[in-house]
Design a protein around this motif. Sequence first.
Motif, short mmCIF file in Angstrom:
data_model
loop_
_atom_site.label_atom_id
_atom_site.label_comp_id
_atom_site.label_asym_id
_atom_site.label_seq_id
_atom_site.Cartn_x
_atom_site.Cartn_y
_atom_site.Cartn_z
N GLY A 65 18.18 -9.46 -11.09
CA GLY A 65 18.66 -9.35 -9.71
C GLY A 65 17.89 -8.38 -8.84
N GLN A 66 16.95 -7.66 -9.42
CA GLN A 66 16.13 -6.77 -8.60
C GLN A 66 15.07 -7.60 -7.88
N VAL A 67 14.49 -7.00 -6.86
CA VAL A 67 13.47 -7.67 -6.09
C VAL A 67 12.23 -6.79 -6.03
N GLU A 68 11.08 -7.36 -6.38
CA GLU A 68 9.81 -6.66 -6.28
C GLU A 68 9.18 -7.03 -4.94
N CYS A 69 8.82 -6.02 -4.17
CA CYS A 69 8.17 -6.24 -2.88
C CYS A 69 6.76 -5.67 -2.94
N THR A 70 5.80 -6.47 -2.50
CA THR A 70 4.43 -6.00 -2.36
C THR A 70 4.04 -6.10 -0.90
N LEU A 71 3.56 -5.00 -0.36
CA LEU A 71 3.08 -4.95 1.02
C LEU A 71 1.58 -4.76 0.97
N ARG A 72 0.87 -5.61 1.71
CA ARG A 72 -0.58 -5.52 1.77
C ARG A 72 -1.01 -5.29 3.21
N VAL A 73 -1.95 -4.37 3.40
CA VAL A 73 -2.52 -4.08 4.71
C VAL A 73 -4.03 -4.17 4.59
N ARG A 74 -4.65 -4.88 5.54
CA ARG A 74 -6.11 -5.02 5.54
C ARG A 74 -6.70 -3.96 6.47
N ILE A 75 -7.52 -3.09 5.88
CA ILE A 75 -8.18 -2.04 6.64
C ILE A 75 -9.68 -2.13 6.36
N ASP A 76 -10.44 -2.22 7.41
CA ASP A 76 -11.90 -2.38 7.29
C ASP A 76 -12.27 -3.52 6.36
N GLY A 77 -11.54 -4.63 6.44
CA GLY A 77 -11.84 -5.81 5.65
C GLY A 77 -11.34 -5.78 4.22
N GLU A 78 -10.73 -4.68 3.79
CA GLU A 78 -10.24 -4.56 2.41
C GLU A 78 -8.71 -4.56 2.40
#
Length: 102
Positions: A65-78
């Motif tokens: 019942g847990q939820v894994e969240c992944t946040l991705r941010v693109r900085i300088d193309g990475e």
Amino acid sequence: MNATQIAAKLAEPFPASEVKYKPQTVKNNSALAVFYIDARHVMDRLDEVVGTPNWQDEYKLLPEGQVECTLRVRIDGEWIAKTDVGGESEQPDEGDRVKAAY
């Protein structure tokens, strides 16, 4: 905008009017209050600072019942990713319990 400037903009405090609180733990006549901001404010901040195409989130429901969240941010193309796990709350409404995990 470079990575240092982006980090500074993302770290700026939110206006006090956007900060809410709720009781986390209630025992006898006392309650532990936790402060939070609505996720929409976070999404608006990301849109403003890095732009809509430069961030993304992904959610995975885990077996207990847990939820894994992944946040991705693109900085300088990475793409830079951070992951955390949330759990259900003790609220009486099942929808609210699941929402808390997300």
